[in-house]
Every structure is written in C-alpha cells, then in structure tokens.
Design a protein around this motif. Structure first.
Motif, PDB file in Angstrom:
ATOM      1  N   SER A   1     -45.712 -16.172 122.896  1.00  0.00           N
ATOM      2  CA  SER A   1     -45.332 -17.582 123.020  1.00  0.00           C
ATOM      3  C   SER A   1     -45.107 -18.218 121.650  1.00  0.00           C
ATOM      4  O   SER A   1     -44.139 -18.979 121.451  1.00  0.00           O
ATOM      5  CB  SER A   1     -46.419 -18.338 123.773  1.00  0.00           C
ATOM      6  OG  SER A   1     -46.126 -19.717 123.830  1.00  0.00           O
ATOM      7  N   THR A   2     -45.977 -17.891 120.674  1.00  0.00           N
ATOM      8  CA  THR A   2     -45.842 -18.450 119.333  1.00  0.00           C
ATOM      9  C   THR A   2     -44.552 -17.982 118.669  1.00  0.00           C
ATOM     10  O   THR A   2     -43.824 -18.768 118.058  1.00  0.00           O
ATOM     11  CB  THR A   2     -47.049 -18.049 118.469  1.00  0.00           C
ATOM     12  OG1 THR A   2     -48.242 -18.502 119.098  1.00  0.00           O
ATOM     13  CG2 THR A   2     -46.939 -18.661 117.085  1.00  0.00           C
ATOM     14  N   ILE A   3     -44.260 -16.689 118.817  1.00  0.00           N
ATOM     15  CA  ILE A   3     -43.037 -16.144 118.208  1.00  0.00           C
ATOM     16  C   ILE A   3     -41.794 -16.768 118.823  1.00  0.00           C
ATOM     17  O   ILE A   3     -40.861 -17.185 118.119  1.00  0.00           O
ATOM     18  CB  ILE A   3     -43.009 -14.612 118.363  1.00  0.00           C
ATOM     19  CG1 ILE A   3     -44.127 -13.971 117.525  1.00  0.00           C
ATOM     20  CG2 ILE A   3     -41.648 -14.051 117.944  1.00  0.00           C
ATOM     21  CD1 ILE A   3     -44.285 -12.485 117.744  1.00  0.00           C
TER      22      ILE A   3
ATOM     23  N   GLY B   1     -41.341 -20.312 117.652  1.00  0.00           N
ATOM     24  CA  GLY B   1     -40.802 -20.346 116.292  1.00  0.00           C
ATOM     25  C   GLY B   1     -39.320 -20.032 116.258  1.00  0.00           C
ATOM     26  O   GLY B   1     -38.543 -20.690 115.540  1.00  0.00           O
ATOM     27  N   ILE B   2     -38.877 -19.040 117.051  1.00  0.00           N
ATOM     28  CA  ILE B   2     -37.452 -18.701 117.112  1.00  0.00           C
ATOM     29  C   ILE B   2     -36.649 -19.870 117.666  1.00  0.00           C
ATOM     30  O   ILE B   2     -35.549 -20.189 117.175  1.00  0.00           O
ATOM     31  CB  ILE B   2     -37.244 -17.435 117.972  1.00  0.00           C
ATOM     32  CG1 ILE B   2     -37.853 -16.216 117.278  1.00  0.00           C
ATOM     33  CG2 ILE B   2     -35.757 -17.196 118.237  1.00  0.00           C
ATOM     34  CD1 ILE B   2     -37.832 -14.958 118.122  1.00  0.00           C
TER      35      ILE B   2
ATOM     36  N   ILE C   1     -32.939 -25.877 114.544  1.00  0.00           N
ATOM     37  CA  ILE C   1     -32.672 -26.377 113.190  1.00  0.00           C
ATOM     38  C   ILE C   1     -31.327 -25.852 112.681  1.00  0.00           C
ATOM     39  O   ILE C   1     -30.537 -26.591 112.088  1.00  0.00           O
ATOM     40  CB  ILE C   1     -33.813 -25.986 112.233  1.00  0.00           C
ATOM     41  CG1 ILE C   1     -35.101 -26.724 112.637  1.00  0.00           C
ATOM     42  CG2 ILE C   1     -33.456 -26.321 110.792  1.00  0.00           C
ATOM     43  CD1 ILE C   1     -36.334 -26.252 111.889  1.00  0.00           C
ATOM     44  N   GLY C   2     -31.075 -24.550 112.938  1.00  0.00           N
ATOM     45  CA  GLY C   2     -29.795 -23.983 112.513  1.00  0.00           C
ATOM     46  C   GLY C   2     -28.609 -24.639 113.187  1.00  0.00           C
ATOM     47  O   GLY C   2     -27.566 -24.857 112.570  1.00  0.00           O
ATOM     48  N   GLY C   3     -28.761 -24.974 114.478  1.00  0.00           N
ATOM     49  CA  GLY C   3     -27.679 -25.661 115.180  1.00  0.00           C
ATOM     50  C   GLY C   3     -27.500 -27.097 114.733  1.00  0.00           C
ATOM     51  O   GLY C   3     -26.396 -27.654 114.830  1.00  0.00           O
TER      52      GLY C   3
END
Length: 295
Positions: A29-31, A34-35, A41-43
């Motif tokens: 869930s944490t990974i 984060g993804i 953010i990238g979008g």
C-alpha cells in the motif's frame, strides 16, 4: 485521567490495532501510494508550466485596451481582441440555448418516460459515441448543412458547438435524474401527482445540481473549441453586428496570431490564451460548486 481510563477500556475491549510498516500488505500500500503521488506530480508539472507561461507571457500584455480594442493589422502596435471575446460568448450562448433544452428533454425520456425502449438504448449508444466525436467533424457537418447555403456566421458556429455539447448535457442530465431517490417519486405518485407533475416538481428540482454541473462542463469544453469554428464562423476583425456574418472567436484569434511574425500579435495571442483559460476555469469552478451543492 480521562485518557488513561479510555486506554484501559480499549485494552479490555481488545488489542490495539497498529500498522505494521513491513507487513506485506502495508508495504504494498505504501509503495503504490508513493507511485500514485509521483504520477500525479508528474502529470501536474506540464499543467502548471503552461499556466506559468500564460501568466508570465500573457499577463504582460493583458490590460483594458486588449480586452476592448479590435485586432491590429500588420506592423500596427496596440490593439486587442474584444471582438473575439464577444464572439466566443455569443456562440457559446447560442450553443447552450440549443443543446440544453434538447438535452434535458431527451434525458427526461431516457431516464423516466422510456428508459428501456429500443429508441432509448439507441440514443444512449449514439450519445456515448458522440462524446468521443472529433470536433472537426462537427464543424464539417455544420458546414455542409448551413454554411454552404447561408455562409459563415455566428449562428453556424453556435450550431457546431451545440452538436458537441448535446451528448454531454444529455448524459449528465440523465444520470442526475436517475440519482433522484425512488421513494420521492413514489411518494409524489402516491399523493396523486401526474407524471408531468412528478417530473417538473420533483425530478428536475432535485436533479438540478447534477444537470447544471453537466451544462457547465459542456460550456467549458465548447468555449475552447477551434476546429469547428474554422468551418463555420471563420473570423472577423470587427465586432459582430448580426448573427449571420463571420464572427471572431478567441481560439481562432490565437491560432491566427500565434503564426504571425509580429511581436505585437504574438503577445496578443498569449494574452488571449490567458483570457480563454480563465473563462474555462470559471466554468469548471462553477461546475464543481454546483456539484457540491448536491451534498
């Protein structure tokens, strides 16, 4: 003391649940979280970079003169795009005046009168198909139907935009009407209301926030269209005097001025882009505010 008593009560009820960071599901869930944040953010980077460019480039040229003056010619300095703002608002208003009534009437049939008929199923399929309809084809359709007979005009531009707005209004209105609680309509029928009264007194008022959200989103999308207007409204360097004449629009002005080799016109294109984004932003904010009123 009160907190200590609560802790003792919790221990009596059962063991406290604590997150185990290195447990498989927690780590997964944490990974994934984060993804998701990285992708978001990238979008957002291209979006905010465009907004930054519009504010820095267009903000320098945006003033009262730019909002009211006519477009300059050639090497002329100054000028503005007031006629394009008026033309855009007029054509969007024409499109809304056509698409909103027809869209809501069609939604009433699809949601209440004949939701399971063949014509309803066919209409839903066509509306969903039209939501991905290339906008330039709407302009080509209107060109064949109207422009070839009556010439380029604001009315033709408004009709082209109405073709694009109609499916959005229809589907949003239908969904909003379906969200009206069945117990409300059943209660109205139980009190002796006719179907027309149930629609006008119960379904439409209750579903109005959702309907208006769809309308605002459709208007925002139509305001930024350019391809249909190339085939229908064309462009004009003057303020519109009647509906049956070529009319300026912000999107076409940006298209024309951005390709010119003159700094003044390029600056006006940046300023017009900023104004167009602000107009679309206002409609989107209104849609969100109206949508929240449902809750």
């Amino acid at each position: 003391m009160k907190q200590e008593s609560l802790r003792k009560q919790a221990r009596r009820i059962g063991p406290q649940i604590e997150r185990q960071w290195f447990e498989a599901r927690s780590l997964k869930s944490t990974i994934l979280t984060g993804i998701t944040w990285l992708v978001a953010i990238g979008g957002a980077i291209p979006l905010f970079s465009i907004i930054y460019m519009l504010v820095t480039q267009g903000g320098e040229r945006l003033d009262f003169e730019a909002l009211v003056e006519l477009p300059p010619a050639g090497f002329d300095m100054g000028g503005g795009f007031g006629n394009a703002i008026v033309g855009t608002l007029v054509m969007v208003a024409i499109a809304a005046a056509i698409s909103v009534p027809f869209g809501i009437l069609a939604a009433i049939y699809l949601a209440i009168i004949g939701p399971y008929t063949k014509i309803a199923k066919t209409s839903r399929f066509v509306a969903k198909t039209l939501t991905g309809f290339p906008s330039i084809l709407a302009g080509l359709f209107t060109y064949i139907v109207m422009v070839k007979s009556f010439g380029y005009s604001a009315l033709a531009g408004g009709i082209a935009l109405a073709v694009l707005m109609l499916p959005t209004v229809l589907l949003a209105a239908e969904e909003a009407m379906k969200q009206v609680p069945v117990r409300m309509t059943d209660a109205a029928y139980g009190m002796g209301c006719t179907r027309a009264q149930v629609i006008t007194k119960v379904v439409l008022p209750t579903g109005l926030p959702g309907i208006m959200t769809g309308v605002m989103l459709a208007v925002a999308g139509a305001a930024g269209e350019s391809a249909p207007l190339l085939f229908t409204a064309l462009f004009s360097n003057y303020y519109m005097e009647e509906l049956m004449e070529p009319t300026a629009s912000l999107s076409i002005l940006i298209y024309n001025f951005s390709a010119m080799p003159f700094d003044n016109q390029i600056q006006l294109a940046w300023a017009a882009s900023l104004v167009l984004v602000l107009i679309i932003l206002v409609f989107n904010i209104l849609a969100r505010l109206i949508g929240r009123s449902k809750h």
